[in-house]
Motif scaffolding. Structure first.
Motif, PDB file in Angstrom:
ATOM      1  N   ASN B   5      45.963  39.899  21.305  1.00 44.87           N
ATOM      2  CA  ASN B   5      45.763  39.020  22.199  1.00 44.87           C
ATOM      3  C   ASN B   5      46.858  38.153  21.261  1.00 44.87           C
ATOM      4  OD1 ASN B   5      44.023  39.155  19.665  1.00 44.87           O
ATOM      5  ND2 ASN B   5      42.947  37.170  20.793  1.00 44.87           N
ATOM      6  N   GLN B   6      47.955  38.632  21.342  1.00 42.14           N
ATOM      7  CA  GLN B   6      49.248  37.700  20.906  1.00 42.14           C
ATOM      8  C   GLN B   6      49.574  36.554  21.458  1.00 42.14           C
ATOM      9  OE1 GLN B   6      52.092  40.429  23.195  1.00 42.14           O
ATOM     10  NE2 GLN B   6      52.273  42.458  20.632  1.00 42.14           N
ATOM     11  N   LYS B   7      49.277  36.126  21.993  1.00 43.34           N
ATOM     12  CA  LYS B   7      49.065  35.127  23.320  1.00 43.34           C
ATOM     13  C   LYS B   7      47.594  35.092  23.942  1.00 43.34           C
ATOM     14  CE  LYS B   7      53.878  33.779  23.985  1.00 43.34           C
ATOM     15  NZ  LYS B   7      54.908  32.967  25.178  1.00 43.34           N
ATOM     16  N   GLN B   8      47.348  33.871  24.579  1.00 46.38           N
ATOM     17  CA  GLN B   8      46.308  33.855  25.248  1.00 46.38           C
ATOM     18  C   GLN B   8      46.968  33.926  26.726  1.00 46.38           C
ATOM     19  OE1 GLN B   8      43.374  30.884  25.026  1.00 46.38           O
ATOM     20  NE2 GLN B   8      42.806  32.084  22.935  1.00 46.38           N
ATOM     21  N   ASP B   9      47.003  35.380  26.714  1.00 47.76           N
ATOM     22  CA  ASP B   9      47.072  34.987  28.597  1.00 47.76           C
ATOM     23  C   ASP B   9      45.821  35.251  29.237  1.00 47.76           C
ATOM     24  OD1 ASP B   9      49.361  36.554  27.360  1.00 47.76           O
ATOM     25  OD2 ASP B   9      49.163  38.435  27.380  1.00 47.76           O
ATOM     26  N   SER B  10      46.037  35.280  30.748  1.00 43.23           N
ATOM     27  CA  SER B  10      45.001  34.190  31.321  1.00 43.23           C
ATOM     28  C   SER B  10      44.845  35.940  32.074  1.00 43.23           C
ATOM     29  CB  SER B  10      45.275  33.236  32.503  1.00 43.23           C
ATOM     30  OG  SER B  10      46.924  33.951  32.438  1.00 43.23           O
ATOM     31  N   PHE B  11      46.036  36.775  31.952  1.00 42.56           N
ATOM     32  CA  PHE B  11      45.019  38.413  32.971  1.00 42.56           C
ATOM     33  C   PHE B  11      46.168  39.046  31.887  1.00 42.56           C
ATOM     34  CE2 PHE B  11      48.385  36.207  35.469  1.00 42.56           C
ATOM     35  CZ  PHE B  11      49.152  37.416  36.062  1.00 42.56           C
ATOM     36  N   ARG B  12      46.018  40.689  32.596  1.00 42.28           N
ATOM     37  CA  ARG B  12      46.727  41.628  31.181  1.00 42.28           C
ATOM     38  C   ARG B  12      46.469  42.331  33.217  1.00 42.28           C
ATOM     39  NH1 ARG B  12      45.854  46.440  29.031  1.00 42.28           N
ATOM     40  NH2 ARG B  12      43.892  46.460  29.350  1.00 42.28           N
ATOM     41  N   LEU B  13      48.067  42.596  33.728  1.00 43.87           N
ATOM     42  CA  LEU B  13      48.355  44.115  34.330  1.00 43.87           C
ATOM     43  C   LEU B  13      48.437  45.042  33.926  1.00 43.87           C
ATOM     44  CD1 LEU B  13      51.187  42.371  37.288  1.00 43.87           C
ATOM     45  CD2 LEU B  13      48.296  42.403  37.829  1.00 43.87           C
ATOM     46  N   ARG B  14      47.627  46.034  35.047  1.00 44.03           N
ATOM     47  CA  ARG B  14      47.595  47.796  33.969  1.00 44.03           C
ATOM     48  C   ARG B  14      46.937  47.946  35.207  1.00 44.03           C
ATOM     49  NH1 ARG B  14      42.350  50.026  33.109  1.00 44.03           N
ATOM     50  NH2 ARG B  14      40.499  48.080  33.408  1.00 44.03           N
ATOM     51  N   GLY B  15      47.914  49.267  35.234  1.00 45.80           N
ATOM     52  CA  GLY B  15      47.624  50.801  36.319  1.00 45.80           C
ATOM     53  C   GLY B  15      45.811  50.854  36.105  1.00 45.80           C
ATOM     54  N   SER B  16      45.684  51.278  37.063  1.00 43.41           N
ATOM     55  CA  SER B  16      43.812  51.873  37.186  1.00 43.41           C
ATOM     56  C   SER B  16      43.926  52.598  38.196  1.00 43.41           C
ATOM     57  CB  SER B  16      43.561  50.381  38.102  1.00 43.41           C
ATOM     58  OG  SER B  16      43.096  49.981  36.011  1.00 43.41           O
ATOM     59  N   PHE B  17      43.236  53.612  38.092  1.00 44.14           N
ATOM     60  CA  PHE B  17      43.164  54.383  39.458  1.00 44.14           C
ATOM     61  C   PHE B  17      41.197  54.309  39.782  1.00 44.14           C
ATOM     62  CE2 PHE B  17      45.576  57.045  36.624  1.00 44.14           C
ATOM     63  CZ  PHE B  17      46.962  57.473  37.327  1.00 44.14           C
ATOM     64  N   PHE B  18      41.488  54.006  41.072  1.00 43.87           N
ATOM     65  CA  PHE B  18      40.323  53.840  42.220  1.00 43.87           C
ATOM     66  C   PHE B  18      39.576  54.346  42.488  1.00 43.87           C
ATOM     67  CE2 PHE B  18      40.958  49.596  39.935  1.00 43.87           C
ATOM     68  CZ  PHE B  18      39.900  49.013  39.120  1.00 43.87           C
ATOM     69  N   THR B  19      38.442  55.366  43.280  1.00 43.32           N
ATOM     70  CA  THR B  19      37.823  56.251  43.718  1.00 43.32           C
ATOM     71  C   THR B  19      37.320  55.050  45.499  1.00 43.32           C
ATOM     72  OG1 THR B  19      37.214  57.746  42.409  1.00 43.32           O
ATOM     73  CG2 THR B  19      36.826  57.680  44.873  1.00 43.32           C
ATOM     74  N   LEU B  20      38.241  55.337  46.482  1.00 45.41           N
ATOM     75  CA  LEU B  20      37.958  54.783  47.170  1.00 45.41           C
ATOM     76  C   LEU B  20      37.424  55.242  48.661  1.00 45.41           C
ATOM     77  CD1 LEU B  20      41.201  52.029  47.503  1.00 45.41           C
ATOM     78  CD2 LEU B  20      38.983  51.501  46.775  1.00 45.41           C
ATOM     79  N   SER B  21      37.184  55.225  49.553  1.00 42.11           N
ATOM     80  CA  SER B  21      36.576  55.789  50.225  1.00 42.11           C
ATOM     81  C   SER B  21      37.865  55.451  51.212  1.00 42.11           C
ATOM     82  CB  SER B  21      35.268  55.036  51.504  1.00 42.11           C
ATOM     83  OG  SER B  21      34.277  54.833  50.717  1.00 42.11           O
ATOM     84  N   ALA B  22      38.512  57.129  52.562  1.00 42.32           N
ATOM     85  CA  ALA B  22      39.549  56.110  53.000  1.00 42.32           C
ATOM     86  C   ALA B  22      38.678  56.914  54.660  1.00 42.32           C
ATOM     87  CB  ALA B  22      40.624  57.688  52.432  1.00 42.32           C
ATOM     88  N   MET B  23      39.774  56.270  55.358  1.00 43.16           N
ATOM     89  CA  MET B  23      39.307  56.504  57.009  1.00 43.16           C
ATOM     90  C   MET B  23      40.403  56.875  57.613  1.00 43.16           C
ATOM     91  SD  MET B  23      38.176  53.781  59.609  1.00 43.16           S
ATOM     92  CE  MET B  23      37.252  53.517  60.757  1.00 43.16           C
ATOM     93  N   GLU B  24      39.976  58.479  57.573  1.00 39.78           N
ATOM     94  CA  GLU B  24      41.029  58.893  58.124  1.00 39.78           C
ATOM     95  C   GLU B  24      40.751  59.256  59.142  1.00 39.78           C
ATOM     96  OE1 GLU B  24      41.709  63.318  55.393  1.00 39.78           O
ATOM     97  OE2 GLU B  24      41.116  63.751  57.251  1.00 39.78           O
ATOM     98  N   LEU B  25      41.613  58.716  60.119  1.00 43.06           N
ATOM     99  CA  LEU B  25      42.218  58.489  62.119  1.00 43.06           C
ATOM    100  C   LEU B  25      42.819  59.551  62.488  1.00 43.06           C
ATOM    101  CD1 LEU B  25      42.777  54.538  62.579  1.00 43.06           C
ATOM    102  CD2 LEU B  25      40.173  56.271  62.834  1.00 43.06           C
ATOM    103  N   TYR B  26      41.941  60.126  63.848  1.00 40.67           N
ATOM    104  CA  TYR B  26      42.499  60.585  64.676  1.00 40.67           C
ATOM    105  C   TYR B  26      42.258  60.508  65.725  1.00 40.67           C
ATOM    106  CZ  TYR B  26      39.853  63.720  61.013  1.00 40.67           C
ATOM    107  OH  TYR B  26      39.966  64.038  59.537  1.00 40.67           O
ATOM    108  N   SER B  27      41.949  58.978  66.029  1.00 44.21           N
ATOM    109  CA  SER B  27      42.375  58.393  67.170  1.00 44.21           C
ATOM    110  C   SER B  27      42.838  56.968  67.779  1.00 44.21           C
ATOM    111  CB  SER B  27      40.705  58.988  67.757  1.00 44.21           C
ATOM    112  OG  SER B  27      41.032  58.167  69.561  1.00 44.21           O
ATOM    113  N   ALA B  28      44.207  56.989  67.820  1.00 44.45           N
ATOM    114  CA  ALA B  28      43.903  55.478  68.450  1.00 44.45           C
ATOM    115  C   ALA B  28      42.424  54.173  69.480  1.00 44.45           C
ATOM    116  CB  ALA B  28      44.634  55.120  68.921  1.00 44.45           C
TER     117      ALA B  28
END
Lengths: 273, 249
Positions: B5-28
């Motif tokens: 904490n060099q400064k009092q940052d209000s947030f930090r952006l970082r690269g993250s990996f999350f597992t998400l559910s994906a909806m594989e569409l086959y039809s419109a």
């Protein structure tokens, strides 16, 4: 210290009130000072089965609300020494019970009245009334009929006992759970219409405390306002008596669980079975 | 460890990996999507509740549905669509219009961080040699161990790891794990392994009588389970997007 026993099932109409009345009477007959409490506020039945509906002046909810004291509400049974009943209110609903109020009454029953056993007759369902009846329990008697929906509901109530009782919340030893099979009909089990004891034991995985055979004596006893256990000629009464003995730690073999072979006379001329 | 904490940052952006559910569409066809969603969600309502979802358009042929309509449909089902996955420019424009994020192609799975070897210093040399000689397995998580029966109406989720149940799982109970599921009793309820999409997850049980088994969203109902596997010791796993059951005996 009183033992608090809840008689519960999830499903309605399986014989909770019949069991509470007979089981409580059985404990008292064995010399234990016992009170049976009707938790079915609004649908009070226990007083009918115990034959003291005309003696109800004050009820459970009156005591919870400090409108009467316990001595005024407790009804002493006329047939069995050491047996008392705390009736439900017919005019209120289940929300009238509060944990604090129920706990206060249990404290008084334990410390001032020195009851050995407090038997809580739970309403059906898994809502407030049923949760209140099981919350303080040390022991649970799960009343189950030999059919799938009853077994499923018993399983559900076992899950609730394991997670929502006071013992579970405080991380104490779990509520001691035992199952009582009622309305067991060996003929229908043999023909495959009903689940057999082994199947139910496998699904629920808790110790069996007794098997009460289906019997016309139960209805007869209910209608005459006398717990069936007092009708000592009846198979159901003897089976309840055995269950009480097992509850108190005796080893008693199961009875009335195999099909009775009809006699020659019955086979020739038929019978109602 | 203290954060920098060099400064009092209000947030930090970082690269993250999350597992998400994906909806594989086959039809419109929005209606048929709606119908299938209703069915799938009914199988595990709690699991899908407010679940973030990626709409994967890589496998759809031809026309895609109106993404705003689809988004509304998903929200109606209590899902939270977060992004569209597609490499096609037209799809990306449509996603942008619908206020959805854009993800391009399925990037290869990130390498998990290796867990530092925590062997005790007091161990003898012999021991260390043995450890070194053994193939190196990465232990991600100790998981959750349940010692009692899982009763009807109960739901247990081992987030981020394995679930082990030392008793039976009743009909009407639901158990979920992001990793494997091990049941040392009878499985009568519903079991969801790889609940966040891990297709390598498996379900082991001492007697299979499940209402439903599912791995990474691929499920099978009791009535579809080959009777040769019912009441048996089995492992259920996923191969080429097909749910397979093997006997353990």
């Amino acid at each position: 210290m009183s033992q608090i026993i809840v008689v519960t099932s999830g499903k309605g109409g399986v014989g909770k009130t019949t069991t509470s009345a007979s089981f409580g009477s059985g404990l008292a007959l064995k010399g234990h000072k016992t009170v049976i409490i009707d938790f079915d506020i609004g649908l009070r039945n226990l007083d009918l089965i115990m034959g003291c509906e005309r003696r109800v002046v004050y009820d459970f909810v009156n005591v919870v609300n400090d409108e009467a004291n316990l001595n005024q509400a407790l009804i002493k049974d006329k047939r069995v020494d050491n047996l008392f009943l705390l009736p439900a209110s017919q005019t209120r609903n289940k929300d009238a019970l509060t944990r604090e109020g129920v706990e206060r009454i249990f404290d008084q029953l334990t410390n001032e009245h020195n009851f050995d056993y407090i038997v809580c007759d739970s309403p059906a369902g898994i809502e407030h009334g049923a949760l209140m009846a099981l919350y303080f329990a040390d022991e649970a008697i799960i009343v189950t009929n030999p059919e799938v929906s009853s077994v499923r509901d018993s399983d559900r109530i076992l899950g609730i006992l394991a997670s929502q009782s006071r013992r579970a919340e405080r991380g104490e030893d779990p509520v001691k759970e035992r199952m009582l099979l009622t309305r067991y009909c060996p003929t229908r089990v043999a023909s495959g219409d009903m689940l057999c004891i082994e199947d139910i034991e496998e699904i629920l995985a808790i110790p069996l405390i007794g098997v009460i055979p289906e019997s016309g004596d139960v209805l007869k006893a209910s209608n005459s306002g006398s717990p069936v256990i007092l009708d000592s000629e009846s198979n159901a009464a003897q089976a309840y008596s055995d269950a009480v003995d097992r509850f108190l730690g005796e080893e008693v073999p199961l009875r009335f669980i195999t099909e009775e072979k009809p006699g020659l006379f019955k086979r020739l001329f038929g019978g109602k079975g | 460890m203290k954060p920098n904490n060099q400064k009092q940052d209000s947030f930090r952006l970082r690269g993250s990996f999350f597992t998400l559910s994906a909806m594989e569409l086959y039809s419109a066809d929005i209606d048929s999507i709606d119908e299938q969603l209703t069915k799938n969600i009914a199988l595990a309502p709690k699991f899908f509740e407010k679940a973030p979802l990626v709409i994967d358009l890589e496998k759809i042929n031809g026309k895609i549905p109106n993404l705003s309509t689809l988004k509304q449909l998903l929200e109606k089902h209590n899902l939270i669509p977060v992004a569209v996955c597609s490499s096609k420019k037209a799809h990306q424009t449509a996603a942008h219009k619908a206020g959805l994020g854009i993800l391009t192609a399925n990037a290869p799975a990130p390498q998990a961080e290796t867990i530092p070897n925590q062997t005790k210093e007091t161990e003898t040399d012999d021991h260390q040699k043995e450890v070194e000689a053994a193939p190196h397995y990465e232990v991600k998580n100790h998981g959750l161990v349940i010692r009692h029966a899982v009763r009807s109406g109960q739901q247990i989720y081992a987030r981020g790891g394995d679930l082990t149940v030392l008793a039976s799982v009743s009909t009407g109970a639901e158990i979920l794990a992001d990793g494997n599921i091990h049941i040392y009793g009878t499985l009568r309820g519903r079991a969801f392994a790889g609940a966040s999409g891990d297709t390598d997850a498996m379900i082991f049980c001492h007697s299979l009588q499940a209402e439903l088994v599912s791995i990474a969203g691929h499920y099978q109902l009791n009535e579809k389970i080959d009777s040769n596997y019912l009441n048996k010791r089995t492992v259920t796993h996923l191969q080429d997007e097909r749910l397979l059951i093997d006997l353990l005996d």
